[in-house]
Design an enzyme around this catalytic site. Structure first.
Site, PDB file in Angstrom:
ATOM      1  N   HIS A  71      30.633 -10.094 -37.535  1.00 25.72           N
ATOM      2  CA  HIS A  71      31.193  -9.272 -36.464  1.00 25.72           C
ATOM      3  C   HIS A  71      31.447 -10.187 -35.281  1.00 25.72           C
ATOM      4  O   HIS A  71      31.150 -11.371 -35.344  1.00 25.72           O
ATOM      5  CB  HIS A  71      30.286  -8.086 -36.110  1.00 25.72           C
ATOM      6  N   HIS A  73      30.459 -10.372 -32.006  1.00 25.41           N
ATOM      7  CA  HIS A  73      29.608 -10.582 -30.832  1.00 25.41           C
ATOM      8  C   HIS A  73      29.479 -12.081 -30.585  1.00 25.41           C
ATOM      9  O   HIS A  73      29.444 -12.875 -31.532  1.00 25.41           O
ATOM     10  CB  HIS A  73      28.229  -9.976 -31.040  1.00 25.41           C
ATOM     11  N   ASP A  75      27.058 -14.006 -29.885  1.00 29.87           N
ATOM     12  CA  ASP A  75      25.964 -14.738 -30.527  1.00 29.87           C
ATOM     13  C   ASP A  75      26.237 -15.036 -32.006  1.00 29.87           C
ATOM     14  O   ASP A  75      25.465 -15.735 -32.649  1.00 29.87           O
ATOM     15  CB  ASP A  75      24.626 -14.000 -30.361  1.00 29.87           C
ATOM     16  N   HIS A  76      27.357 -14.546 -32.535  1.00 31.08           N
ATOM     17  CA  HIS A  76      27.764 -14.848 -33.909  1.00 31.08           C
ATOM     18  C   HIS A  76      29.025 -15.707 -33.965  1.00 31.08           C
ATOM     19  O   HIS A  76      29.340 -16.266 -35.009  1.00 31.08           O
ATOM     20  CB  HIS A  76      28.002 -13.560 -34.696  1.00 31.08           C
TER      21      HIS A  76
END
Length: 145
Positions: A71, A73, A75-76
């Site tokens: 996904h 976000h 942090d990814h």
């Protein structure tokens, strides 16, 4: 630890970004057992994750040929620039956007096309204007088991 071999074909590398939202840190995974590997998620772009991931790849004699973003976000997706710098030809498979799907206009038009209705977006600006990779093939036998 920061690096954990989960199976012969899966290595978890923590994103080096612990916090209330990420707990011990974003889980990133190196998938595969040969020279060509797939990365699942890319942490948040902090200065500790990429050197750690790169050292694991070097120890394995491996390179990344694809990245799957589960996904979008930060942090990814934040480590994507470092991955692309090291592996310029890496394929990118993006997961769902947080934007709601677009509805086609009543009388056709550009938003009525299949491409416009996929709710494609960028991974925090990192993938803007880029062509999508084709859907991934089924995993090889050494990854599925």
């Amino acid at each position: 630890g920061d690096v954990e071999v989960l199976s012969p074909a899966v290595i978890r590398v923590l994103g080096q970004n612990p916090g209330p939202a990420t707990l011990q840190g974003t889980n990133t995974y190196i998938i595969g057992s040969g020279e060509d590997r797939v990365l699942v998620d890319s942490s948040d772009g902090n200065s500790h994750w990429w050197p750690l991931l790169r050292s694991v790849l070097d120890e394995q004699g491996a390179r990344l040929t694809a990245v799957v973003l589960t996904h979008r976000h930060y942090d990814h997706t934040g480590g994507l620039d470092a991955v692309r710098h090291a592996f310029p030809g890496v394929a990118l498979w993006k997961g769902p956007s947080s934007e709601p799907p677009r509805r086609p206009p009543l009388h056709g038009g550009p938003q009525g096309s299949a491409a416009a209705n996929t709710a494609e977006g960028s991974a925090e600006g990192s993938t803007e204007g880029e062509e999508e990779a084709p859907p991934p093939p089924p995993p090889p036998d050494d990854v599925a088991g």
